[in-house]
Design a protein around this motif. Structure first.
Motif, PDB file in Angstrom:
ATOM      1  N   ILE A  50       0.864  -1.188   0.000  1.00  0.00           N
ATOM      2  CA  ILE A  50       0.000   0.000   0.000  1.00  0.00           C
ATOM      3  C   ILE A  50       0.896   1.232   0.000  1.00  0.00           C
ATOM      4  O   ILE A  50       1.749   1.391   0.885  1.00  0.00           O
ATOM      5  CB  ILE A  50      -0.900   0.036   1.252  1.00  0.00           C
ATOM      6  CG1 ILE A  50      -1.783  -1.218   1.325  1.00  0.00           C
ATOM      7  CG2 ILE A  50      -1.774   1.283   1.239  1.00  0.00           C
ATOM      8  CD1 ILE A  50      -2.540  -1.339   2.634  1.00  0.00           C
ATOM      9  N   ALA A  51       0.712   2.094  -0.995  1.00  0.00           N
ATOM     10  CA  ALA A  51       1.546   3.300  -1.048  1.00  0.00           C
ATOM     11  C   ALA A  51       0.889   4.338  -1.947  1.00  0.00           C
ATOM     12  O   ALA A  51       0.082   4.012  -2.826  1.00  0.00           O
ATOM     13  CB  ALA A  51       2.939   2.969  -1.566  1.00  0.00           C
ATOM     14  N   ASP A  52       1.261   5.598  -1.696  1.00  0.00           N
ATOM     15  CA  ASP A  52       0.834   6.719  -2.532  1.00  0.00           C
ATOM     16  C   ASP A  52       1.950   6.990  -3.538  1.00  0.00           C
ATOM     17  O   ASP A  52       3.031   7.459  -3.161  1.00  0.00           O
ATOM     18  CB  ASP A  52       0.575   7.943  -1.647  1.00  0.00           C
ATOM     19  CG  ASP A  52       0.208   9.178  -2.451  1.00  0.00           C
ATOM     20  OD1 ASP A  52       0.044   9.065  -3.696  1.00  0.00           O
ATOM     21  OD2 ASP A  52       0.083  10.261  -1.840  1.00  0.00           O
ATOM     22  N   SER A  53       1.683   6.696  -4.802  1.00  0.00           N
ATOM     23  CA  SER A  53       2.740   6.823  -5.819  1.00  0.00           C
ATOM     24  C   SER A  53       3.097   8.270  -6.126  1.00  0.00           C
ATOM     25  O   SER A  53       4.080   8.535  -6.819  1.00  0.00           O
ATOM     26  CB  SER A  53       2.323   6.109  -7.109  1.00  0.00           C
ATOM     27  OG  SER A  53       1.186   6.725  -7.676  1.00  0.00           O
ATOM     28  N   THR A  54       2.296   9.227  -5.631  1.00  0.00           N
ATOM     29  CA  THR A  54       2.628  10.633  -5.848  1.00  0.00           C
ATOM     30  C   THR A  54       3.552  11.163  -4.745  1.00  0.00           C
ATOM     31  O   THR A  54       3.906  12.342  -4.731  1.00  0.00           O
ATOM     32  CB  THR A  54       1.351  11.504  -5.908  1.00  0.00           C
ATOM     33  OG1 THR A  54       0.692  11.467  -4.635  1.00  0.00           O
ATOM     34  CG2 THR A  54       0.405  11.006  -6.984  1.00  0.00           C
ATOM     35  N   LYS A  60      10.816   5.959  -3.103  1.00  0.00           N
ATOM     36  CA  LYS A  60      12.242   5.718  -2.822  1.00  0.00           C
ATOM     37  C   LYS A  60      12.396   4.627  -1.767  1.00  0.00           C
ATOM     38  O   LYS A  60      13.253   3.751  -1.875  1.00  0.00           O
ATOM     39  CB  LYS A  60      12.906   7.010  -2.331  1.00  0.00           C
ATOM     40  CG  LYS A  60      13.236   8.009  -3.423  1.00  0.00           C
ATOM     41  CD  LYS A  60      13.948   9.206  -2.814  1.00  0.00           C
ATOM     42  CE  LYS A  60      14.378  10.210  -3.872  1.00  0.00           C
ATOM     43  NZ  LYS A  60      15.044  11.388  -3.269  1.00  0.00           N
ATOM     44  N   GLU A  61      11.549   4.696  -0.741  1.00  0.00           N
ATOM     45  CA  GLU A  61      11.607   3.722   0.348  1.00  0.00           C
ATOM     46  C   GLU A  61      11.324   2.307  -0.160  1.00  0.00           C
ATOM     47  O   GLU A  61      11.861   1.326   0.367  1.00  0.00           O
ATOM     48  CB  GLU A  61      10.593   4.108   1.430  1.00  0.00           C
ATOM     49  CG  GLU A  61      10.750   3.335   2.725  1.00  0.00           C
ATOM     50  CD  GLU A  61       9.808   3.828   3.811  1.00  0.00           C
ATOM     51  OE1 GLU A  61       9.387   3.002   4.633  1.00  0.00           O
ATOM     52  OE2 GLU A  61       9.500   5.039   3.827  1.00  0.00           O
ATOM     53  N   ASN A  66      15.499   0.663  -8.232  1.00  0.00           N
ATOM     54  CA  ASN A  66      16.147  -0.580  -8.647  1.00  0.00           C
ATOM     55  C   ASN A  66      15.306  -1.401  -9.616  1.00  0.00           C
ATOM     56  O   ASN A  66      15.717  -2.482 -10.042  1.00  0.00           O
ATOM     57  CB  ASN A  66      16.465  -1.434  -7.410  1.00  0.00           C
ATOM     58  CG  ASN A  66      17.397  -0.715  -6.444  1.00  0.00           C
ATOM     59  OD1 ASN A  66      18.352  -0.073  -6.867  1.00  0.00           O
ATOM     60  ND2 ASN A  66      17.104  -0.816  -5.157  1.00  0.00           N
ATOM     61  N   ILE A  67      14.124  -0.886  -9.952  1.00  0.00           N
ATOM     62  CA  ILE A  67      13.207  -1.618 -10.839  1.00  0.00           C
ATOM     63  C   ILE A  67      13.556  -1.343 -12.301  1.00  0.00           C
ATOM     64  O   ILE A  67      13.827  -0.204 -12.687  1.00  0.00           O
ATOM     65  CB  ILE A  67      11.741  -1.206 -10.565  1.00  0.00           C
ATOM     66  CG1 ILE A  67      11.366  -1.503  -9.113  1.00  0.00           C
ATOM     67  CG2 ILE A  67      10.791  -1.892 -11.519  1.00  0.00           C
ATOM     68  CD1 ILE A  67      11.311  -2.953  -8.743  1.00  0.00           C
ATOM     69  N   ASP A  68      13.546  -2.390 -13.133  1.00  0.00           N
ATOM     70  CA  ASP A  68      13.872  -2.235 -14.558  1.00  0.00           C
ATOM     71  C   ASP A  68      12.798  -1.476 -15.327  1.00  0.00           C
ATOM     72  O   ASP A  68      13.095  -0.666 -16.196  1.00  0.00           O
ATOM     73  CB  ASP A  68      14.035  -3.618 -15.221  1.00  0.00           C
ATOM     74  CG  ASP A  68      15.159  -4.428 -14.595  1.00  0.00           C
ATOM     75  OD1 ASP A  68      16.231  -3.852 -14.388  1.00  0.00           O
ATOM     76  OD2 ASP A  68      14.959  -5.626 -14.330  1.00  0.00           O
TER      77      ASP A  68
END
Length: 222
Positions: A50-54, A60-61, A66-68
């Motif tokens: 669960i996260a707010d992508s904005t 960063k956390e 590190n994602i392609d």
């Protein structure tokens, strides 16, 4: 090494991508602000959070740097889609694919760092429209604004004819790039190839040319 993906937004489109990538054995980080969605995908994706992508700090956390490849599949919130794309671009993500709601949204996404923009509803609408024109049109894929590729089942006007007799390239400006015959695919078929019942032609060309090809050789077959 397995490629790593992140899917932001687990609606119908994002959820489908997450399922397919996971099925193919890819490492997938699934992100959504809805707890119910995360619970749905926690046993499907490698990680579901669960996260707010904005929120740049949150991304960063999560180690998003590190994602392609990150797929932004946010539904109706265009502002969130745009802001998320900006953050991903600023973080140096190599490959960003974003779902667009409309052409204006696409223009903005292209300007702010999206590598690839998709219109799933529009594209699916085109594919369905072509498939209901004739039972012989099996699939339709847009390659660019003006060019597409279509899968056509050989019907009455095609069966028993050779490619040289049909002269599809000269008459319609399209190219038959392959013929599917059961499980076999004949790439760059010979001009004297005789078409049989249930053969499937893979045809590429400009949309206007494909339209003429469909109307004159395909649609009236049913």
């Amino acid at each position: 090494m397995k490629r790593e993906f992140a899917v932001i937004g687990l609606g119908r489109f994002g959820g489908s991508i997450c399922r397919e990538l996971s099925k193919e054995g890819m490492e997938v980080l699934a992100i959504d602000s809805d707890e119910d969605k995360i619970n749905e995908f926690k046993n499907i994706a490698s990680h579901a959070v669960i996260a707010d992508s904005t929120d740049e700090a949150s991304l960063k956390e999560l180690g998003i740097k590190n994602i392609d490849h990150v797929i932004v599949a946010i539904g109706d919130n265009i502002q969130a889609s745009i802001l998320t794309t900006v953050i991903l671009h600023d973080l140096g993500i190599k490959r960003i694919t974003v779902k667009a709601q409309n052409d204006y949204h696409e223009k903005i996404l292209n300007k702010i760092g999206a590598n690839h923009v998709v219109h799933p509803e529009r594209d699916m609408g085109k594919r369905i429209a072509h498939s209901i024109i004739s039972n012989n049109i099996l699939d339709y894929l847009e390659l660019s604004d003006d060019h597409s590729i279509v899968e056509v089942k050989a019907g009455k006007k095609l069966i028993g004819k050779t490619l040289v007799e049909l002269d599809i390239r000269a008459r319609y400006g399209c190219n038959v790039v392959a013929i599917k015959q059961g499980k076999n695919i004949n790439v760059s078929p010979a001009a004297d190839e005789t078409l049989k019942e249930d053969d499937i032609l893979i045809v590429i060309g400009a949309d206007k040319d494909i339209s003429r090809f469909e109307k004159q050789l395909v649609i009236d077959d049913d």
